[in-house]
Design a protein around this motif. Structure first.
Motif, PDB file in Angstrom:
ATOM      1  N   GLU B  13    -117.078  21.757  74.647  1.00  4.65           N
ATOM      2  CA  GLU B  13    -117.236  22.369  73.333  1.00  4.65           C
ATOM      3  C   GLU B  13    -118.718  22.441  73.020  1.00  4.65           C
ATOM      4  O   GLU B  13    -119.490  21.580  73.425  1.00  4.65           O
ATOM      5  N   ARG B  14    -119.093  23.485  72.326  1.00  8.23           N
ATOM      6  CA  ARG B  14    -120.500  23.629  72.004  1.00  8.23           C
ATOM      7  C   ARG B  14    -120.725  23.250  70.554  1.00  8.23           C
ATOM      8  O   ARG B  14    -120.192  23.866  69.643  1.00  8.23           O
ATOM      9  N   ARG B  15    -121.509  22.218  70.358  1.00  6.89           N
ATOM     10  CA  ARG B  15    -121.809  21.778  68.994  1.00  6.89           C
ATOM     11  C   ARG B  15    -123.160  22.324  68.602  1.00  6.89           C
ATOM     12  O   ARG B  15    -124.094  22.346  69.390  1.00  6.89           O
ATOM     13  N   TYR B  16    -123.195  22.782  67.385  1.00  9.52           N
ATOM     14  CA  TYR B  16    -124.389  23.465  66.918  1.00  9.52           C
ATOM     15  C   TYR B  16    -124.757  22.873  65.572  1.00  9.52           C
ATOM     16  O   TYR B  16    -123.902  22.707  64.703  1.00  9.52           O
ATOM     17  N   ARG B  17    -126.030  22.511  65.418  1.00  7.88           N
ATOM     18  CA  ARG B  17    -126.450  21.928  64.142  1.00  7.88           C
ATOM     19  C   ARG B  17    -126.683  23.078  63.160  1.00  7.88           C
ATOM     20  O   ARG B  17    -127.690  23.754  63.208  1.00  7.88           O
ATOM     21  N   ARG B  24    -127.580  20.253  53.015  1.00  5.48           N
ATOM     22  CA  ARG B  24    -126.325  19.535  52.792  1.00  5.48           C
ATOM     23  C   ARG B  24    -126.405  18.663  51.541  1.00  5.48           C
ATOM     24  O   ARG B  24    -125.509  18.690  50.700  1.00  5.48           O
ATOM     25  N   VAL B  25    -127.501  17.912  51.406  1.00  7.77           N
ATOM     26  CA  VAL B  25    -127.624  17.019  50.240  1.00  7.77           C
ATOM     27  C   VAL B  25    -127.646  17.829  48.939  1.00  7.77           C
ATOM     28  O   VAL B  25    -126.899  17.538  48.003  1.00  7.77           O
ATOM     29  N   THR B  26    -128.480  18.882  48.890  1.00  7.16           N
ATOM     30  CA  THR B  26    -128.563  19.658  47.643  1.00  7.16           C
ATOM     31  C   THR B  26    -127.238  20.381  47.372  1.00  7.16           C
ATOM     32  O   THR B  26    -126.840  20.530  46.222  1.00  7.16           O
ATOM     33  N   ILE B 266    -121.086  18.324  56.002  1.00 10.40           N
ATOM     34  CA  ILE B 266    -121.283  16.885  55.799  1.00 10.40           C
ATOM     35  C   ILE B 266    -122.224  16.315  56.871  1.00 10.40           C
ATOM     36  O   ILE B 266    -123.220  15.655  56.554  1.00 10.40           O
ATOM     37  N   THR B 267    -121.927  16.583  58.149  1.00 12.56           N
ATOM     38  CA  THR B 267    -122.750  15.997  59.216  1.00 12.56           C
ATOM     39  C   THR B 267    -123.782  16.985  59.750  1.00 12.56           C
ATOM     40  O   THR B 267    -124.722  16.580  60.423  1.00 12.56           O
ATOM     41  N   GLY B 268    -123.592  18.258  59.488  1.00 11.83           N
ATOM     42  CA  GLY B 268    -124.497  19.274  60.004  1.00 11.83           C
ATOM     43  C   GLY B 268    -123.957  19.969  61.242  1.00 11.83           C
ATOM     44  O   GLY B 268    -124.360  21.084  61.554  1.00 11.83           O
ATOM     45  N   TRP B 269    -123.021  19.309  61.949  1.00  6.91           N
ATOM     46  CA  TRP B 269    -122.580  19.857  63.231  1.00  6.91           C
ATOM     47  C   TRP B 269    -121.415  20.815  63.072  1.00  6.91           C
ATOM     48  O   TRP B 269    -120.417  20.519  62.440  1.00  6.91           O
ATOM     49  N   TYR B 270    -121.568  21.973  63.712  1.00 15.12           N
ATOM     50  CA  TYR B 270    -120.534  23.006  63.690  1.00 15.12           C
ATOM     51  C   TYR B 270    -120.087  23.251  65.121  1.00 15.12           C
ATOM     52  O   TYR B 270    -120.903  23.309  66.032  1.00 15.12           O
ATOM     53  N   ASP B 271    -118.771  23.381  65.298  1.00  8.83           N
ATOM     54  CA  ASP B 271    -118.205  23.598  66.627  1.00  8.83           C
ATOM     55  C   ASP B 271    -118.086  25.096  66.877  1.00  8.83           C
ATOM     56  O   ASP B 271    -117.336  25.777  66.184  1.00  8.83           O
TER      57      ASP B 271
END
Lengths: 263, 281
Positions: B13-17, B24-26, B266-271
Motif C-alpha cells: 500500500e502506498r502511504r502518502y503524507r 490538521r491542528v488548525t 488526524i495523523t496526516g497519512w493517506y492511503d
C-alpha cells in the motif's frame, strides 16, 4: 461494501451521541462557576482590545434627521410603578432632582430646569439592543463631563454609578429586598469623559416620555442599550462595585451580562 | 504536501503524507470553534429572531423572521422570508422544550445553552470568536509562508476548464484514486477558497460591525456592509453558507472513504491504494 456501511452507521451514531453529550455538557458547563470565569476571560480581552483600538475620544457614528426611527422601541422598564416616581411624574417632574454624591468634593442636587440651563449637546445616534435590533433617535442633554467637573471628582474615584427609579422584577419571591431589584448601571471614567456621553432630557426634540426614561436617561453611544440607564435619580462616584447590590456593577451584570458592553 | 512514499513494491500500500501538522491542528480547532460559535450564535439569534436591511430595524417589515403565533391547535411556528410565510412548527418558531411545544426560533437541541439565556450564549460566542481568529490567522500565515495556499488551493487554469466534468464525477460519486488523490480537485479548491477567503472573513468582519465600540473605531465597516442590521443579516447568511459547506464536506468525507480521510486529517497519512489502482470502485 457491507463492512463500510456498518462503520458509517456506527460513526453516525457516535457523532449523534457526541452531539447530545455536547449539548447537555454545555448546559452543565454554562452553570459551572469555573467555566464562567474562563469564558469571562474573553470579555476582559474584549474590553482591553477595544480600549486599545478605539481610544478615548473616537465618536460613535451620527446620522441624519431622515434616518430617525419612526417608532423607537422602548423596552426594559416602560412604566415604573415606584410610588415616589409616580408622584414626581404626576407633577411633570417639577420636584425631581438629580443628586450627585459619593467620591466628589462638591455634592450636587440639580432640578430639570438647572440641567437644561447647562451647556447641551444634540446627537442622532444608533441604539443597539443586546437582543440584536437597532433604532435611531435624536438625543439632547448635558454632557456627563459638565456635571462631573462641577462636582469635582475625587482622585480615588474609578466608576460613575447611575441609580434609577425603576425596578424590573416584581419584588416577590426570591428578591425580597426592593433595593436589590432597582435598576442601576456603572461606567468607567474614560466613557464618562466621552463627548457623546450625555444625560439626555429630550428625545426627537421633545421631552423624554416615560417609556423612554423620563425625566433623564444616560446615552452611552459606544455600548449596548442596557448600559443606558433610564429614570435617573442619583449619580454616585465610587472606587469599586463591592458594596452595590450584586457587586458586578449593574442590574443586568448581576444577572450574567458583561459589564463592558462595547460588543 | 510533501510526497513521502513507502517502497513502491507490487502489492504494497502506498502511504502518502497528505496534510501538514499545522493544517490538521488548525482544522480541528476550527471544527470546535465553528460548532460552538454556531450553536451559541443561534442562542443569540433567538433573543430577537428577525433580520433587517439597513442601519435600523423596521419591525413591521423584517427580511426574515422566525416567530411563534397562537392558533386553535396551540402554538404554531412561522418562518417569514421576504413576506412569504411557511409553517415550520416543531423545528423553527416553536419546538419541543422540556416535553412541550414552546415558542423559540431555533430548537433547544441546537443552541448553547439549550435553555433561553442570551447572556450565557454571548459568553460562549465571544470566547470562541477570540479563539477562531488567531487560529485562522495562524493557518493563513503558515499557508502563505509554506506556499500551501498558492500550490494546493489555487486551481490551475487547465483544471478550471474541467469543472463540468468534475461536477459530473462528483455526482456519480467517482473520486480520484492513486496519484490524482494527492492533489485537491478543482471543486475542493474552489470550495476551500470560498470558505477560507470568503465566508470566514465575512463572518468575522460582519461580527465586528455589530459591535458599537468597533463601529466608532472603524465606521467604514458600516459603509462596506450597508448598515448594522444588514451586517447582522450577512452574518446569518454567511453562517448558513458555512453550514451548507459543512454538510457537503461531511457527505464527501463519508462517501469518498471515511477512515482514509479521517486518518489523513488526524495523523496526516493517506492511503493511495494499491499501485496501478484506477478510480474504479
Amino acid at each position: 461494501m457491507r463492512g463500510n456501511r456498518l462503520y458509517r452507521r456506527d460513526l453516525l451514531k457516535a457523532l449523534a451521541a457526541l452531539g447530545g453529550l455536547a449539548v447537555s455538557g454545555c448546559d452543565r458547563l454554562s452553570i459551572e462557576r469555573h467555566t464562567r470565569s474562563v469564558l469571562d476571560a474573553a470579555n476582559g480581552l474584549t474590553y482591553r482590545a477595544q480600549r486599545l483600538l478605539i481610544g478615548a475620544d473616537r465618536l460613535a457614528p451620527e446620522y441624519g434627521e431622515a434616518d430617525i426611527s419612526p417608532v423607537f422601541r422602548a423596552n426594559g422598564s416602560t412604566d415604573p410603578q415606584d410610588e415616589a416616581y409616580r408622584d414626581l411624574a404626576g407633577n411633570q417632574f417639577t420636584d425631581w432632582r438629580l443628586k450627585v454624591d459619593g467620591l466628589v468634593e462638591q455634592e450636587l442636587s440639580l432640578s430639570l430646569e438647572e440641567l437644561r440651563a447647562l451647556p447641551a449637546r444634540t446627537q442622532i445616534t444608533r441604539h443597539d439592543c443586546v437582543e440584536g435590533w437597532s433604532g435611531i433617535g435624536k438625543w439632547t442633554g448635558v454632557p456627563l463631563s459638565e456635571i462631573l467637573s462641577r462636582a469635582s471628582v475625587r482622585p480615588e474615584a474609578r466608576f460613575v454609578v447611575f441609580h434609577c427609579a425603576d425596578a424590573l422584577d416584581d419584588g416577590g419571591g426570591f428578591w425580597v429586598d426592593p433595593e436589590s431589584i432597582r435598576y442601576y448601571e456603572s461606567i468607567d471614567l474614560i466613557d464618562a469623559a466621552h463627548p457623546q456621553t450625555i444625560l439626555a432630557y429630550d428625545m426627537n426634540d421633545k421631552p423624554l416620555t416615560v417609556p423612554h426614561g423620563a425625566p433623564l436617561r444616560l446615552r452611552l453611544e459606544r455600548q449596548l442599550g442596557y448600559k443606558m440607564a433610564k429614570y435617573l435619580m442619583r449619580i454616585e462616584l465610587v472606587r469599586s462595585f463591592a458594596d452595590l447590590h450584586g457587586g458586578r456593577g449593574g442590574y443586568w451584570e448581576d444577572r450574567g451580562y458583561e459589564w463592558y458592553a462595547g460588543i | 504536501m510533501a510526497a513521502v512514499l513507502t517502497p513502491d513494491t507490487p502489492g504494497a500500500e502506498r502511504r502518502y503524507r497528505r496534510h501538514a501538522g499545522l493544517v490538521r491542528v488548525t482544522h480541528w480547532i476550527n471544527v470546535v470553534c465553528f460548532t460552538l460559535l454556531l450553536m451559541s450564535g443561534l442562542q443569540i439569534f433567538n433573543a430577537h429572531p428577525a433580520l433587517y436591511v439597513g442601519e435600523r430595524s423596521d419591525f413591521d417589515h423584517p427580511t426574515l423572521s422566525i416567530l411563534a403565533r397562537p392558533s386553535e391547535h396551540g402554538i404554531v411556528g412561522e418562518t417569514v422570508i421576504l413576506g412569504h410565510s411557511f409553517d415550520t412548527t416543531g423545528v423553527l418558531g416553536a419546538s419541543r422544550e422540556a416535553g412541550q411545544i414552546s415558542p423559540r426560533a431555533f430548537p433547544s437541541w441546537i443552541t448553547i445553552p439549550s435553555y433561553q439565556d442570551l447572556a450565557t450564549g454571548r459568553r460562549w460566542h465571544f470566547f470562541f470568536a477570540w479563539l477562531l481568529v488567531p487560529n485562522g490567522l495562524a493557518y493563513l500565515a503558515w499557508g502563505f509562508a509554506s506556499r500551501h495556499i498558492g500550490r494546493d488551493l489555487l486551481p490551475r487554469r487547465a483544471a478550471l476548464r474541467h469543472v463540468g466534468r468534475e461536477v459530473l464525477d462528483h455526482l456519480r460519486l467517482r473520486f480520484p484514486r492513486g496519484e490524482a488523490a494527492k492533489r485537491y480537485n478543482v471543486l475542493q479548491q474552489l470550495a476551500y477558497l470560498l470558505v477560507v477567503f470568503g465566508l470566514f472573513p465575512l463572518m468575522v468582519l460582519t461580527g465586528l460591525t455589530m459591535s458599537p465600540g468597533i463601529d466608532s473605531a472603524v465606521p467604514q465597516l458600516l459603509t462596506l456592509f450597508g448598515g448594522r442590521q444588514t451586517a447582522r443579516l450577512i452574518h446569518f447568511a454567511a453562517a448558513s453558507g458555512l453550514v451548507l459547506f459543512v454538510i457537503v464536506h461531511l457527505v464527501m468525507v463519508l462517501v469518498s472513504g471515511v477512515w482514509n480521510n479521517l486518518r489523513s486529517m488526524i495523523t496526516g497519512w493517506y492511503d493511495l491504494g494499491k499501485p496501478g489502482a484506477t478510480d474504479a470502485r
